[in-house]
Write a protein that holds these residues in place. Structure first.
Motif, PDB file in Angstrom:
ATOM      1  N   LEU A  96      -6.118  -3.226  -3.513  1.00 36.70           N
ATOM      2  CA  LEU A  96      -6.373  -4.624  -2.946  1.00 36.70           C
ATOM      3  C   LEU A  96      -6.223  -4.478  -1.430  1.00 36.70           C
ATOM      4  CD1 LEU A  96      -6.759  -7.774  -3.350  1.00 36.70           C
ATOM      5  CD2 LEU A  96      -4.539  -7.876  -3.708  1.00 36.70           C
ATOM      6  N   GLN A  97      -7.131  -5.240  -0.593  1.00 37.91           N
ATOM      7  CA  GLN A  97      -7.022  -5.280   0.786  1.00 37.91           C
ATOM      8  C   GLN A  97      -7.280  -6.620   1.224  1.00 37.91           C
ATOM      9  OE1 GLN A  97      -8.536  -1.711   3.241  1.00 37.91           O
ATOM     10  NE2 GLN A  97     -10.148  -3.360   4.265  1.00 37.91           N
ATOM     11  N   ILE A  98      -6.289  -7.162   2.159  1.00 36.90           N
ATOM     12  CA  ILE A  98      -6.320  -8.649   2.799  1.00 36.90           C
ATOM     13  C   ILE A  98      -6.619  -8.475   4.292  1.00 36.90           C
ATOM     14  CG2 ILE A  98      -5.268 -10.751   2.645  1.00 36.90           C
ATOM     15  CD1 ILE A  98      -5.923 -10.117  -0.336  1.00 36.90           C
ATOM     16  N   THR A  99      -7.211  -9.354   4.554  1.00 36.45           N
ATOM     17  CA  THR A  99      -7.526  -9.562   6.129  1.00 36.45           C
ATOM     18  C   THR A  99      -7.500 -10.876   6.582  1.00 36.45           C
ATOM     19  OG1 THR A  99      -9.776  -9.184   6.049  1.00 36.45           O
ATOM     20  CG2 THR A  99      -8.910  -7.381   6.396  1.00 36.45           C
ATOM     21  N   ALA A 100      -6.869 -11.155   7.573  1.00 30.96           N
ATOM     22  CA  ALA A 100      -7.073 -12.669   8.084  1.00 30.96           C
ATOM     23  C   ALA A 100      -6.483 -12.364   9.835  1.00 30.96           C
ATOM     24  CB  ALA A 100      -6.364 -13.467   7.262  1.00 30.96           C
ATOM     25  N   ASN A 101      -7.097 -13.375  10.565  1.00 24.23           N
ATOM     26  CA  ASN A 101      -6.525 -13.443  11.723  1.00 24.23           C
ATOM     27  C   ASN A 101      -6.482 -12.152  12.470  1.00 24.23           C
ATOM     28  OD1 ASN A 101      -6.778 -16.260  11.269  1.00 24.23           O
ATOM     29  ND2 ASN A 101      -4.756 -16.308  11.018  1.00 24.23           N
ATOM     30  N   GLY A 102      -6.961 -11.113  12.254  1.00 22.34           N
ATOM     31  CA  GLY A 102      -6.920  -9.630  12.977  1.00 22.34           C
ATOM     32  C   GLY A 102      -5.679  -8.946  12.176  1.00 22.34           C
ATOM     33  N   GLY A 119      -0.854  16.250  22.877  1.00 27.57           N
ATOM     34  CA  GLY A 119      -0.469  16.927  21.821  1.00 27.57           C
ATOM     35  C   GLY A 119      -0.820  16.227  20.426  1.00 27.57           C
ATOM     36  N   ILE A 120      -0.030  16.751  19.458  1.00 25.14           N
ATOM     37  CA  ILE A 120      -0.154  16.053  18.168  1.00 25.14           C
ATOM     38  C   ILE A 120       0.538  14.840  17.905  1.00 25.14           C
ATOM     39  CG2 ILE A 120      -0.112  16.248  15.662  1.00 25.14           C
ATOM     40  CD1 ILE A 120      -1.885  18.300  16.842  1.00 25.14           C
ATOM     41  N   ASN A 121      -0.416  13.832  17.552  1.00 25.09           N
ATOM     42  CA  ASN A 121       0.100  12.373  17.330  1.00 25.09           C
ATOM     43  C   ASN A 121      -0.260  11.863  15.988  1.00 25.09           C
ATOM     44  OD1 ASN A 121       0.858  10.526  20.176  1.00 25.09           O
ATOM     45  ND2 ASN A 121      -0.268  12.576  20.368  1.00 25.09           N
ATOM     46  N   ILE A 122       0.782  11.855  14.935  1.00 20.74           N
ATOM     47  CA  ILE A 122       0.531  11.489  13.477  1.00 20.74           C
ATOM     48  C   ILE A 122       0.814  10.103  13.505  1.00 20.74           C
ATOM     49  CG2 ILE A 122       1.122  11.996  11.162  1.00 20.74           C
ATOM     50  CD1 ILE A 122       1.978  14.924  12.334  1.00 20.74           C
ATOM     51  N   HIS A 123       0.081   9.220  12.927  1.00 20.32           N
ATOM     52  CA  HIS A 123      -0.065   8.154  12.568  1.00 20.32           C
ATOM     53  C   HIS A 123      -0.118   7.533  11.039  1.00 20.32           C
ATOM     54  CE1 HIS A 123       0.039   7.369  16.947  1.00 20.32           C
ATOM     55  NE2 HIS A 123      -1.051   8.135  16.955  1.00 20.32           N
ATOM     56  N   THR A 124       1.125   7.102  10.330  1.00 22.68           N
ATOM     57  CA  THR A 124       0.933   6.668   8.935  1.00 22.68           C
ATOM     58  C   THR A 124       1.038   5.081   8.714  1.00 22.68           C
ATOM     59  OG1 THR A 124       3.202   6.976   8.711  1.00 22.68           O
ATOM     60  CG2 THR A 124       1.917   8.826   8.097  1.00 22.68           C
ATOM     61  N   PHE A 125       0.321   4.634   7.778  1.00 21.76           N
ATOM     62  CA  PHE A 125       0.310   3.195   7.430  1.00 21.76           C
ATOM     63  C   PHE A 125      -0.197   3.119   5.889  1.00 21.76           C
ATOM     64  CE2 PHE A 125      -3.290   5.094   9.504  1.00 21.76           C
ATOM     65  CZ  PHE A 125      -4.347   4.895   8.910  1.00 21.76           C
ATOM     66  N   ASN A 126       0.145   1.830   5.247  1.00 23.09           N
ATOM     67  CA  ASN A 126      -0.348   1.503   3.874  1.00 23.09           C
ATOM     68  C   ASN A 126      -1.768   2.129   3.707  1.00 23.09           C
ATOM     69  OD1 ASN A 126       2.084   0.536   2.834  1.00 23.09           O
ATOM     70  ND2 ASN A 126       1.919  -1.334   4.105  1.00 23.09           N
ATOM     71  N   GLN A 142      -2.465  -3.144  -0.872  1.00 20.80           N
ATOM     72  CA  GLN A 142      -1.489  -2.827  -1.898  1.00 20.80           C
ATOM     73  C   GLN A 142      -2.218  -2.319  -3.090  1.00 20.80           C
ATOM     74  OE1 GLN A 142       1.936  -3.296  -1.797  1.00 20.80           O
ATOM     75  NE2 GLN A 142       1.964  -2.426  -3.784  1.00 20.80           N
ATOM     76  N   GLN A 143      -1.856  -1.237  -3.851  1.00 25.33           N
ATOM     77  CA  GLN A 143      -2.271  -0.666  -5.043  1.00 25.33           C
ATOM     78  C   GLN A 143      -1.798  -1.266  -6.091  1.00 25.33           C
ATOM     79  OE1 GLN A 143      -1.927   3.708  -5.443  1.00 25.33           O
ATOM     80  NE2 GLN A 143      -3.078   4.067  -3.412  1.00 25.33           N
ATOM     81  N   PHE A 144      -2.796  -1.357  -7.169  1.00 23.79           N
ATOM     82  CA  PHE A 144      -2.547  -1.868  -8.613  1.00 23.79           C
ATOM     83  C   PHE A 144      -3.097  -1.406  -9.374  1.00 23.79           C
ATOM     84  CE2 PHE A 144      -6.038  -4.241  -7.554  1.00 23.79           C
ATOM     85  CZ  PHE A 144      -6.830  -4.677  -8.621  1.00 23.79           C
ATOM     86  N   VAL A 145      -2.654  -1.470 -10.737  1.00 24.56           N
ATOM     87  CA  VAL A 145      -3.085  -0.699 -12.062  1.00 24.56           C
ATOM     88  C   VAL A 145      -3.746  -1.802 -12.858  1.00 24.56           C
ATOM     89  CG1 VAL A 145      -2.696   0.566 -14.024  1.00 24.56           C
ATOM     90  CG2 VAL A 145      -1.414   1.224 -11.794  1.00 24.56           C
ATOM     91  N   LYS A 146      -4.978  -1.710 -13.159  1.00 24.45           N
ATOM     92  CA  LYS A 146      -5.884  -2.472 -13.903  1.00 24.45           C
ATOM     93  C   LYS A 146      -5.665  -1.907 -15.479  1.00 24.45           C
ATOM     94  CE  LYS A 146      -8.458  -5.389 -16.020  1.00 24.45           C
ATOM     95  NZ  LYS A 146      -8.574  -4.829 -17.510  1.00 24.45           N
ATOM     96  N   LEU A 147      -5.009  -2.631 -16.384  1.00 24.89           N
ATOM     97  CA  LEU A 147      -5.045  -2.005 -17.881  1.00 24.89           C
ATOM     98  C   LEU A 147      -6.127  -2.076 -18.687  1.00 24.89           C
ATOM     99  CD1 LEU A 147      -1.413  -3.622 -18.940  1.00 24.89           C
ATOM    100  CD2 LEU A 147      -1.870  -1.294 -17.758  1.00 24.89           C
TER     101      LEU A 147
END
Length: 240
Positions: free
Chosen positions: A224-230, A113-120, A235-240
């Protein structure tokens, strides 16, 4: 499609054309899909046709199916509609090039059936459902995949696993503190995207606390997205 040659012999074939529904918030609708294998005529594109009556089917013990977006998309919610032949264990993985993959969710208790997955919120050109353990000997039968960016979601990881940025809003510089799990990495790769999925900056981070120059960005909201070692954090940020 019907064709006639110079000797008046004709050949005819039928095919369907799916036009994108630009009014839908489902980012996966009518997008291209490929798979590790198929059983009979249960093709992978049937998981993005908007119909739960059609399916992709693999009879292998492990299998995968990939959705390719037209351009990088920002999303934080994936909805899978499994038949009774579901994956008990599977990973949701993302990629920018279709070759290098990062896991964003590890599911250990999949169900029919329905499987809902949420994440950043994340940005990616490709989404892969990597099926690891079957619920039956009849393989994997996936009816539909839906992908969304839901602005109401606020998925908060544990404090030790949080990507910290300061200040936010930012002017010229953004201080980035990596989560503990990334602190020992030789270097991490950072990507800055607009919320429309456009990549505007790529750089390497070689220490647990680093400064990123953002003064050249126009005012607005970025991811901003960071990746390392899998591992993968955003994180979102606001640029003035």
């Amino acid at each position: 499609l019907k064709a006639t040659d110079s000797k008046d012999k004709t050949a005819e074939t039928w095919f369907s054309v799916c036009l994108p529904d630009t009014t839908s918030s489902n980012l996966a609708l009518y997008r291209k899909a490929t798979a590790s294998d198929i059983f009979y005529q249960y093709y992978p594109y049937l998981i993005t046709d908007g119909k739960t009556s059609t399916s992709w089917w693999s009879f292998n013990t492990t299998a995968w199916v990939v959705i390719e977006f037209e351009k990088p998309q920002t999303f934080n919610k994936v909805v899978l509609n499994w038949s009774d032949k579901y994956a008990r264990k599977y990973n949701l993985e993302i990629s920018q090039d279709g070759e290098n993959w990062t896991s964003i969710a590890n599911i250990l208790n999949g169900k029919s059936g329905i499987n809902i997955h949420t994440f950043n919120a994340t940005v990616a050109k490709y989404l892969r459902i990597n099926c690891l353990t079957r619920s039956s000997t009849n393989g994997y039968l996936l009816n539909e995949v839906e992908v969304y960016y839901d602005s109401s979601l606020n998925v908060v990881p544990s404090r030790k696993q949080t990507l910290k940025i300061y200040p936010n809003p930012a002017g010229e510089q953004l201080q980035v503190t990596l989560p503990d799990s990334m602190g020992n990495s030789k270097y991490s790769q950072a990507f800055i995207y607009t919320l429309q999925g456009q990549l505007v900056k790529t750089l390497k981070i070689s220490s647990p606390v680093s400064q990123i120059h953002v003064g050249d960005l126009t005012a607005g909201i970025y991811l901003l997205q960071i990746t390392a070692n899998g591992s993968h954090f955003s994180q979102q940020f606001v640029k003035l």
